[in-house]
Design a protein around this motif. Structure first.
Motif, PDB file in Angstrom:
ATOM      1  N   ILE A 172      35.360  50.273  48.929  1.00  0.00           N
ATOM      2  CA  ILE A 172      34.683  49.142  48.288  1.00  0.00           C
ATOM      3  C   ILE A 172      35.317  49.010  46.899  1.00  0.00           C
ATOM      4  N   TRP A 173      36.215  48.065  46.744  1.00  0.00           N
ATOM      5  CA  TRP A 173      37.016  48.014  45.518  1.00  0.00           C
ATOM      6  C   TRP A 173      36.186  47.926  44.244  1.00  0.00           C
ATOM      7  N   PRO A 174      35.147  47.090  44.143  1.00  0.00           N
ATOM      8  CA  PRO A 174      34.375  47.052  42.891  1.00  0.00           C
ATOM      9  C   PRO A 174      33.768  48.416  42.542  1.00  0.00           C
ATOM     10  N   GLU A 175      33.260  49.125  43.566  1.00  0.00           N
ATOM     11  CA  GLU A 175      32.661  50.447  43.325  1.00  0.00           C
ATOM     12  C   GLU A 175      33.732  51.455  42.921  1.00  0.00           C
ATOM     13  N   PHE A 176      34.835  51.468  43.662  1.00  0.00           N
ATOM     14  CA  PHE A 176      35.919  52.407  43.357  1.00  0.00           C
ATOM     15  C   PHE A 176      36.455  52.153  41.950  1.00  0.00           C
ATOM     16  N   TRP A 177      36.636  50.867  41.610  1.00  0.00           N
ATOM     17  CA  TRP A 177      37.211  50.531  40.295  1.00  0.00           C
ATOM     18  C   TRP A 177      36.247  50.935  39.169  1.00  0.00           C
ATOM     19  N   GLY A 178      34.959  50.812  39.420  1.00  0.00           N
ATOM     20  CA  GLY A 178      33.964  51.229  38.426  1.00  0.00           C
ATOM     21  C   GLY A 178      34.056  52.722  38.161  1.00  0.00           C
ATOM     22  N   LYS A 179      34.221  53.523  39.230  1.00  0.00           N
ATOM     23  CA  LYS A 179      34.344  54.978  39.068  1.00  0.00           C
ATOM     24  C   LYS A 179      35.626  55.347  38.319  1.00  0.00           C
ATOM     25  N   ILE A 180      36.725  54.648  38.656  1.00  0.00           N
ATOM     26  CA  ILE A 180      38.011  54.933  38.014  1.00  0.00           C
ATOM     27  C   ILE A 180      37.978  54.542  36.539  1.00  0.00           C
ATOM     28  N   GLU A 181      37.282  53.462  36.253  1.00  0.00           N
ATOM     29  CA  GLU A 181      37.208  52.992  34.861  1.00  0.00           C
ATOM     30  C   GLU A 181      36.542  54.047  33.978  1.00  0.00           C
ATOM     31  N   LYS A 182      35.558  54.752  34.528  1.00  0.00           N
ATOM     32  CA  LYS A 182      34.890  55.807  33.763  1.00  0.00           C
ATOM     33  C   LYS A 182      35.845  56.955  33.459  1.00  0.00           C
TER      34      LYS A 182
ATOM     35  N   LEU B  49      39.415  56.681  33.520  1.00  0.00           N
ATOM     36  CA  LEU B  49      40.663  56.286  32.871  1.00  0.00           C
ATOM     37  C   LEU B  49      40.508  55.191  31.825  1.00  0.00           C
ATOM     38  N   GLY B  50      39.278  54.709  31.651  1.00  0.00           N
ATOM     39  CA  GLY B  50      39.050  53.563  30.770  1.00  0.00           C
ATOM     40  C   GLY B  50      39.447  53.792  29.326  1.00  0.00           C
ATOM     41  N   ASN B  51      39.507  55.064  28.890  1.00  0.00           N
ATOM     42  CA  ASN B  51      39.895  55.353  27.507  1.00  0.00           C
ATOM     43  C   ASN B  51      41.376  55.133  27.273  1.00  0.00           C
ATOM     44  N   ASN B  52      42.152  55.064  28.360  1.00  0.00           N
ATOM     45  CA  ASN B  52      43.573  54.766  28.229  1.00  0.00           C
ATOM     46  C   ASN B  52      43.726  53.249  28.086  1.00  0.00           C
ATOM     47  N   ASN B  53      44.273  52.808  26.956  1.00  0.00           N
ATOM     48  CA  ASN B  53      44.372  51.368  26.676  1.00  0.00           C
ATOM     49  C   ASN B  53      45.138  50.607  27.744  1.00  0.00           C
ATOM     50  N   ASP B  54      46.042  51.304  28.443  1.00  0.00           N
ATOM     51  CA  ASP B  54      46.860  50.632  29.462  1.00  0.00           C
ATOM     52  C   ASP B  54      46.074  50.329  30.735  1.00  0.00           C
TER      53      ASP B  54
ATOM     54  N   TYR C 156      45.593  46.947  34.551  1.00  0.00           N
ATOM     55  CA  TYR C 156      45.664  47.130  36.004  1.00  0.00           C
ATOM     56  C   TYR C 156      44.721  46.147  36.701  1.00  0.00           C
ATOM     57  N   VAL C 157      45.215  45.536  37.764  1.00  0.00           N
ATOM     58  CA  VAL C 157      44.452  44.498  38.463  1.00  0.00           C
ATOM     59  C   VAL C 157      44.150  44.967  39.889  1.00  0.00           C
ATOM     60  N   PRO C 158      42.857  45.205  40.217  1.00  0.00           N
ATOM     61  CA  PRO C 158      42.497  45.617  41.572  1.00  0.00           C
ATOM     62  C   PRO C 158      42.549  44.425  42.527  1.00  0.00           C
ATOM     63  N   PRO C 159      42.621  44.668  43.824  1.00  0.00           N
ATOM     64  CA  PRO C 159      42.740  43.569  44.799  1.00  0.00           C
ATOM     65  C   PRO C 159      41.646  42.513  44.683  1.00  0.00           C
ATOM     66  N   HIS C 160      40.411  42.931  44.422  1.00  0.00           N
ATOM     67  CA  HIS C 160      39.296  41.969  44.414  1.00  0.00           C
ATOM     68  C   HIS C 160      39.285  41.089  43.165  1.00  0.00           C
ATOM     69  N   LYS C 161      40.155  41.390  42.189  1.00  0.00           N
ATOM     70  CA  LYS C 161      40.231  40.556  40.989  1.00  0.00           C
ATOM     71  C   LYS C 161      41.576  39.844  40.861  1.00  0.00           C
ATOM     72  N   ASN C 162      42.406  39.993  41.864  1.00  0.00           N
ATOM     73  CA  ASN C 162      43.736  39.382  41.804  1.00  0.00           C
ATOM     74  C   ASN C 162      43.681  37.979  42.407  1.00  0.00           C
ATOM     75  N   LEU C 163      43.377  37.000  41.558  1.00  0.00           N
ATOM     76  CA  LEU C 163      43.196  35.634  42.061  1.00  0.00           C
ATOM     77  C   LEU C 163      44.493  35.042  42.599  1.00  0.00           C
ATOM     78  N   GLY C 164      45.633  35.465  42.059  1.00  0.00           N
ATOM     79  CA  GLY C 164      46.908  34.959  42.569  1.00  0.00           C
ATOM     80  C   GLY C 164      47.097  35.327  44.029  1.00  0.00           C
ATOM     81  N   VAL C 165      46.801  36.581  44.367  1.00  0.00           N
ATOM     82  CA  VAL C 165      46.912  37.045  45.761  1.00  0.00           C
ATOM     83  C   VAL C 165      45.868  36.357  46.633  1.00  0.00           C
ATOM     84  N   MET C 166      44.636  36.264  46.128  1.00  0.00           N
ATOM     85  CA  MET C 166      43.577  35.588  46.897  1.00  0.00           C
ATOM     86  C   MET C 166      43.952  34.143  47.179  1.00  0.00           C
ATOM     87  N   PHE C 167      44.532  33.490  46.179  1.00  0.00           N
ATOM     88  CA  PHE C 167      44.956  32.098  46.358  1.00  0.00           C
ATOM     89  C   PHE C 167      45.968  31.999  47.498  1.00  0.00           C
TER      90      PHE C 167
END
Length: 540
Positions: free
Chosen positions: A498-508, A510-515, A519-530
């Motif tokens: 579940i990408w939103p859930e997985f990304w939320g866990k990863i953000e906790k 790695l979120g302190n790393n400014n880079d 990073y763009v997860p699949p569920h937020k990549n509007l170019g690919v969705m388009f």
């Protein structure tokens, strides 16, 4: 049949040149000649280099450009065909320009500012090559003081800086973009240019890419602040206007989709949303309008459904009519072969970054009781058995960028299994080598910074159901490796991804790393969705 061949020549010009001899008996001689000549006029450098015999067979050229190309001894000079045809540039003068890096860049930018110039593909390819090399040079100096890091671009004009930033999009670090953008603003001030004049100076070339970069790196307001209110509104409207007339309309529309995902300012959204409705209505009421154009504007309109500030009811109606593909979830069962093994392949390349990246990847799995590392001649195999699931990660050594993938492919073929997760760990100029090896079964593809339109479109042609991970600008191994390691643990858990859930866990983690924010997860990549939604709608 002749008409069909003519259409095919426009959509696949190089394929036409490969088979041009076979078409001589099908198309009238004049028609065959002009088709061939027009392709050479767009691909002059590549045309002379790869199809010189075909060029020589045109006995009575109908285009001035063909006559010049037939006389050229050095294929490299054909890049400046526009100057040769319209400004009388000699081959000798062309050689001098090409050998002077600054003059060459200035000349290519001057050519590119003309809307219908000759040698379009060759000019674009060379601008991209120059830009990527310059951006990589700046990236490599990221630990040095700015005075040293950006010294090579300090004397460039605003138009030249703009060109490097837009054509070098796939490799640019956040800090490299910010440093160049600040210098761009300084040069604009020195040259008495506002944003409107700058874009006019470069002939609007790649302006949607530039706006996308500015929005992605949070510098858009600074650029827009150089213009008066009326010019800002016109620029925002231009982002959406006349996509249907662009030669590369699908690429342009994908850039627009990415821009939509990044803009949150209500005033900007209002301008964009008013214009998208006008454009959709224009296409819908236009006699003979292509269905593909209605689909493009329909999907883009629907993207505003959940953040409408004007035309709310209409935008929600469009969102319902053109539903974006849902990329929020991947079923666990889709991530394993018939033998219940998740097969992954990492592609590394033979350069300094490749070796460092490979070592970082391997360090994630060394001295880990749940992971086993098996070293082969040309690749390493990392395996794990957890929760009744098995994972095999094949990664070629950077020094075996050709032999490694071939050896891995042979093994998988013998076992009648295929790669489900593909990870590209190289610069953008290696992306095509990775993409050509992606199997149709692939469900996750990590492209890093190589997630621009051309690469994404090729990935989706190879693996239509792939979920794509990408970055805005160049990624970093400090995020890549822990991110992918955690993804592997999620896959081995046997749960759906579940990408939103997985990304939320990863953000906790790695979120302190400014880079990480790049990073763009699949569920937020509007170019690919388009793109996925566009191809689905087209099939309907």
């Amino acid at each position: 049949l002749a008409q069909e061949i003519s259409q095919a020549a426009k959509s696949a010009p190089r394929a036409f040149l490969c088979s041009a001899e076979d078409f001589k008996d099908v198309i009238p001689e004049n028609g065959w000649s002009i088709l061939t000549e027009k392709i050479f006029a767009s691909y002059p450098e590549e045309g002379i280099r790869d199809y010189k015999n075909l060029l020589d067979e045109i006995n009575e050229p109908q285009l001035k450009s063909t006559k010049i190309l037939q006389r050229i001894a050095n294929p490299r000079t054909a890049i400046l065909l526009e100057k040769m045809v319209n400004n009388g540039l000699s081959e000798e003068e062309a050689v001098k320009i090409i050998n002077d890096q600054n003059k060459f860049l200035k000349t290519l930018i001057e050519i590119k500012s003309k809307p219908d110039h000759l040698g379009k593909v060759s000019v674009d390819n060379n601008l991209k090559d120059i830009s990527l090399k310059k951006i990589q040079q700046i990236n490599n100096l990221h630990e040095r003081p700015d005075s040293e890091r950006f010294a090579s671009v300090n004397n460039l004009t605003a138009a030249e800086l703009y060109t490097l930033m837009t054509y070098g999009e796939e490799e640019i670090y956040t800090s490299s973009f910010n440093g160049m953008f600040s210098r761009l603003l300084g040069k604009m001030n020195q040259e008495n240019l506002d944003g409107k004049k700058l874009l006019e100076q470069v002939g609007q070339n790649r302006f949607r890419t530039f706006i996308k970069e500015c929005a992605g790196f949070n510098r858009l307001n600074e650029f827009l602040d150089t213009m008066d209110g009326k010019s800002v509104q016109r620029l925002l409207a231009d982002i959406i206007t006349n996509l249907d007339t662009a030669e590369d309309k699908l690429a342009q529309a994908t850039a627009v989709a990415d821009i939509f995902s990044m803009i949150t300012d209500p005033k900007m959204l209002g301008v964009l949303q008013k214009q998208i409705k006008l454009e959709y209505e224009r296409i819908s009421n236009q006699p003979g309008a292509k269905q593909e154009d209605k689909i493009i504007y329909g999907i883009l309109s629907g993207m505003f459904g959940d953040k409408a500030v004007v035309n709310e009811a209409w935008l929600k109606e469009m969102a319902e009519k053109f539903k974006l593909e849902n990329l929020s979830e991947l079923k666990s069962s889709d991530l394993f072969n018939r033998d219940k093994t998740n097969i992954q392949q990492y592609f590394f390349y033979d350069d300094k970054d490749g070796q460092a990246s490979f070592n970082s990847f391997l360090s994630q799995y060394q001295n880990q009781s749940d992971w086993r590392i098996i070293k082969k001649d040309h690749f390493v195999l990392v395996t794990s058995n957890q929760n009744g699931k098995k994972m095999e990660i094949y990664a070629n050594y950077p020094g075996s960028q050709d032999e490694g993938p071939e050896a891995i492919e042979k093994i998988l073929k013998e076992r009648n299994i295929e790669t489900i997760v593909v990870v590209h760990r190289g610069h953008s100029y290696h992306a095509s080598e990775t993409i050509k090896r992606i199997p149709a079964i692939a469900k996750i593809v990590s492209l890093g910074s190589c997630g621009g339109y051309n690469n994404v479109e090729q990935v989706l042609k190879k693996a239509p159901k792939a979920h794509i991970l990408s970055t805005k600008g160049t990624g970093t191994m400090l995020v890549n490796d822990p991110l992918l390691k955690n993804l592997n643990l999620e896959i081995l858990s046997g749960k759906n991804i579940i990408w939103p859930e997985f990304w939320g866990k990863i953000e906790k983690k790695l979120g302190n790393n400014n880079d990480f924010k790049n990073y763009v997860p699949p569920h937020k990549n509007l170019g690919v969705m388009f793109l996925k939604t566009y191809h689905q709608e087209l099939q309907k």
